[in-house]
Design a protein around this motif. Structure first.
Motif, short mmCIF file in Angstrom:
data_model
loop_
_atom_site.label_atom_id
_atom_site.label_comp_id
_atom_site.label_asym_id
_atom_site.label_seq_id
_atom_site.Cartn_x
_atom_site.Cartn_y
_atom_site.Cartn_z
N SER A 211 -3.27 45.88 27.65
CA SER A 211 -3.24 47.31 27.33
C SER A 211 -4.16 47.64 26.16
N ARG A 362 6.90 58.03 19.99
CA ARG A 362 5.66 57.95 20.75
C ARG A 362 4.53 58.68 20.01
N ASP A 372 -1.82 52.28 22.71
CA ASP A 372 -1.66 51.26 23.76
C ASP A 372 -0.30 50.60 23.75
N GLY A 374 3.37 49.95 24.29
CA GLY A 374 4.26 50.53 25.29
C GLY A 374 5.69 50.68 24.80
N ARG A 376 9.58 51.27 26.41
CA ARG A 376 10.44 51.32 27.60
C ARG A 376 11.87 51.55 27.15
#
Length: 459
Positions: A211, A362, A372, A374, A376
């Motif tokens: 990423s 975020r 980049d 991530g 979840r």
């Protein structure tokens, strides 16, 4: 008291059979994510609800692991929904007994305890069910209608609890309140009554070479290449350092605590009571520190009332674990990993929205040059709380008073729970840990449930 004596007499007579049933239930391994074990546990529990006389008792499928739904109609004026879970924490290490043999033995502090993984949660839930049997048989019928919703993924963040609640919403709407039965006593016999829980946002944060576009892509490189290659592990560590100040305990994400309300006068009074009751022994009072751990100092060197205020009303950002490359026996040594992961959980006081916090995290990472990385979501649920004069709280205090117990009332528990979904979706009041008894907890080795106490702790 005659009614209570009849019920208690039946429980005493049936203790050997109850204990055999508890051991059978604990013998089913249902550790987190164990699909076969959770399914067996679900089938076992559904059979127990049918034995109680539930008109409906079935294993319910989800996109993940199964749950159990049961309904007992006593023709009563009041209805209680009952939450619980089938799965248990992982075993970990340090056990001195087989965690699935249901070993019954003396304990230094108690006459007899039942050891086993799930003794606290599965054992407490089944003890509650056997108490219902005794009430029904002593009285001819239960005094309330009951709706049971028991999930199989609590340790995975209860991802399908909202779906389960909505699936049974027409029936659950009839409930006057929700309880989460379980042992509520401390090892010294004290009883804590928590008027709510914080909310939860649990995330997996990942930094990968793929990423990022830098570092080794496709596989780990040898550690000697760190002189010429970038490291996703170091990048993740630096990204995490922008989120939180470990010295002050301050979350550095702009707007993270937006909407946070100060304690009400009623809650302030409860904090004063906690500070006075536990002066000089705050570490033994805060749930989750003991029994194996100690805390010689609190974050920011907080003392007295401030300890309880922070525990009940401040948001948290905790790193549960970090993983990259070599993490122990069986993993490759001398690596520059191509991916690094972190599991992090946030405990959110009332009025802080988990979805809003996710968006702010975020945005923070993006603004600090980490677009980049991530995110979840592993779990998200809102907070819940009850006023001290709520009918459910009054009923719990009255029941404890009949046992000669005056509980210590906390305005909020620092943990979170899927019961928050009942509040968010149905608007129902929820009260957890509604029974006597003591269990050692569900995260360490040699977990146990007291079978015969010491005169202060119930069995």
């Amino acid at each position: 008291m005659a009614r209570h004596d009849r019920v208690q007499g039946l429980i005493g007579q049936r203790l050997p059979q109850h204990l055999d049933l508890l051991r059978d239930y604990l013998a089913i391994p249902s550790t987190l994510g164990d699909a076969a074990g959770v399914r067996r546990a679900a089938g076992f529990l559904a059979a127990q609800y049918r034995e109680l006389g539930c008109q409906v008792a079935e294993v319910v499928e989800t996109p993940g692991l199964p749950a159990v739904w049961a309904r007992y109609d006593a023709g009563a004026a009041r209805t209680l929904a009952v939450y619980g879970y089938l799965d248990t924490n992982g075993l970990g290490s340090g056990w001195t007994v087989d965690p699935y043999q249901g070993v019954v033995a003396a304990h230094p502090a108690f006459l007899r305890v039942l050891y086993g993984r799930g003794a606290a949660s599965k054992g407490g839930a089944l003890a509650f069910l056997q108490a219902l049997h005794a009430i029904r048989d002593a009285e001819g019928e239960l005094p309330v209608n009951l709706l049971f919703l028991i999930e199989g993924e609590e340790f995975l963040g209860s991802p399908f609890m909202p779906d389960l609640i909505r699936r049974h919403e027409p029936q659950l709407e009839r409930a006057d309140a929700v309880i989460w039965p379980g042992p509520s006593q401390a090892a010294n016999g004290d009883v804590a009554l928590f008027l709510g829980n914080k909310g939860l946002l649990k995330l997996e944060i990942t930094c990968s070479s793929a990423s990022w576009g830098r570092g080794p892509i496709g596989a780990a490189a040898h550690s000697s290449t760190q002189g010429v290659l970038d490291s996703p592990t170091w990048r993740l560590i630096h990204a995490l350092a922008t989120l939180y100040d470990a010295k002050t305990g301050r979350i550095l994400v702009d707007g993270f605590a937006e909407g946070l309300s100060p304690p009400t006068p009623e809650e302030d009074a409860l904090l004063d009571q906690l500070a006075a009751l536990y002066r000089g022994r705050e570490a033994s009072a805060v749930p989750g520190i003991g029994p194996r751990a100690t805390a010689p100092h609190f974050l920011g060197d907080a003392e007295g009332r401030e300890v309880f205020r922070r525990y009940c009303f401040e948001p948290t950002m905790n790193i549960d674990g970090l993983a990259a490359g070599m993490t122990g026996p069986g993993t490759p040594a001398w690596t520059l990993p191509e991916v690094a992961r972190c599991t992090i959980d946030h405990r959110l006081p009332p009025d802080i929205d988990p979805d809003a916090c996710l968006a702010r995290i975020r945005g923070h990472l993006d603004c600090h040059g980490y677009p980049d990385i991530g995110l979840r979501v592993l779990g998200a649920v809102g907070s819940q709380k009850l006023p001290v004069e709520h009918d459910l709280v009054r009923a719990a205090r009255a029941a404890l008073a009949r046992q000669g117990i005056a509980p210590t009332i906390w305005p909020c528990r620092g943990t979170s729970g899927p019961t928050g979904h009942f509040s968010a979706i149905l608007g129902k009041g929820v009260l957890g840990a509604t029974g006597l008894g003591y269990a050692s907890g569900h995260s360490g080795p040699d977990e146990f449930l007291v079978i015969e106490g010491d005169g202060r702790v119930g069995g």
